[in-house]
Design a protein around this motif. Sequence first.
Motif, mmCIF file in Angstrom:
data_model
loop_
_atom_site.group_PDB
_atom_site.id
_atom_site.type_symbol
_atom_site.label_atom_id
_atom_site.label_comp_id
_atom_site.label_asym_id
_atom_site.label_seq_id
_atom_site.Cartn_x
_atom_site.Cartn_y
_atom_site.Cartn_z
ATOM 1 N N PRO A 282 25.530 -44.180 63.939
ATOM 2 C CA PRO A 282 24.704 -43.067 63.272
ATOM 3 C C PRO A 282 26.035 -42.262 63.229
ATOM 4 O O PRO A 282 27.585 -42.161 62.867
ATOM 5 N N ALA A 283 26.410 -41.171 62.448
ATOM 6 C CA ALA A 283 27.339 -40.063 61.703
ATOM 7 C C ALA A 283 26.388 -38.770 61.259
ATOM 8 O O ALA A 283 25.639 -38.601 61.307
ATOM 9 N N LEU A 284 27.696 -37.556 61.179
ATOM 10 C CA LEU A 284 27.278 -36.530 60.624
ATOM 11 C C LEU A 284 26.553 -36.499 59.429
ATOM 12 O O LEU A 284 28.008 -36.268 58.979
ATOM 13 N N TYR A 285 26.115 -35.750 59.031
ATOM 14 C CA TYR A 285 25.497 -35.438 57.743
ATOM 15 C C TYR A 285 24.858 -33.830 57.501
ATOM 16 O O TYR A 285 24.767 -33.370 58.558
ATOM 17 N N LEU A 286 25.811 -33.294 56.487
ATOM 18 C CA LEU A 286 25.323 -32.002 55.858
ATOM 19 C C LEU A 286 23.964 -31.508 54.470
ATOM 20 O O LEU A 286 24.599 -32.603 53.563
ATOM 21 N N TYR A 287 22.996 -31.456 55.244
ATOM 22 C CA TYR A 287 21.612 -31.464 54.258
ATOM 23 C C TYR A 287 22.436 -29.651 53.803
ATOM 24 O O TYR A 287 22.373 -29.081 54.697
ATOM 25 N N LYS A 288 21.581 -29.698 52.584
ATOM 26 C CA LYS A 288 21.825 -28.126 51.921
ATOM 27 C C LYS A 288 20.636 -27.992 51.040
ATOM 28 O O LYS A 288 20.252 -28.972 50.200
ATOM 29 N N PHE A 289 20.040 -27.213 51.290
ATOM 30 C CA PHE A 289 18.459 -26.846 50.652
ATOM 31 C C PHE A 289 18.892 -25.328 50.584
ATOM 32 O O PHE A 289 19.401 -24.661 50.966
ATOM 33 N N ILE A 290 18.408 -25.096 49.669
ATOM 34 C CA ILE A 290 17.891 -23.923 48.113
ATOM 35 C C ILE A 290 16.008 -23.590 48.240
ATOM 36 O O ILE A 290 15.006 -24.846 48.246
ATOM 37 N N VAL A 291 15.735 -22.308 49.479
ATOM 38 C CA VAL A 291 14.717 -22.432 49.392
ATOM 39 C C VAL A 291 13.919 -20.592 48.744
ATOM 40 O O VAL A 291 14.957 -20.074 48.719
ATOM 41 N N PRO A 292 12.672 -20.274 48.959
ATOM 42 C CA PRO A 292 12.594 -19.020 47.755
ATOM 43 C C PRO A 292 12.422 -18.969 49.369
ATOM 44 O O PRO A 292 12.390 -19.250 50.547
ATOM 45 N N THR A 293 13.436 -17.081 49.494
ATOM 46 C CA THR A 293 13.683 -16.317 50.535
ATOM 47 C C THR A 293 12.058 -16.691 51.631
ATOM 48 O O THR A 293 11.107 -15.379 50.961
#
Length: 94
Positions: free
Chosen positions: A23-34
């Motif tokens: 297992p590992a630390l993972y950074l998800y990045k998303f952009i969504v309409p507010t």
Amino acid sequence: MDKKTEEFYERLKGELEKSNSWPALYLYKFIVPTDKEKIEQIQKAFDCLGAVIKTTQSKTAKFTSVSVDVQMESAQAVIEKYQELSTIEGIVSL
């Protein structure tokens, strides 16, 4: 899922398996309409996983970026989470 999307996930899985020991630390990045509901959908997807979630609104407040730092068990688990969240209307995964 279309062939192009399938190929993208396969390539991403291969890169994740090469660059991390799981297992590992993972950074998800998303952009969504507010939209409170859409942001909550992302947050709920990471409930009970011990995720650190940060949100930042754009200058115009039309969009919100959501960063999720979370321990994932495998490259496949990372892919499955992307696929689960891809159903949110207007979401962009970075």
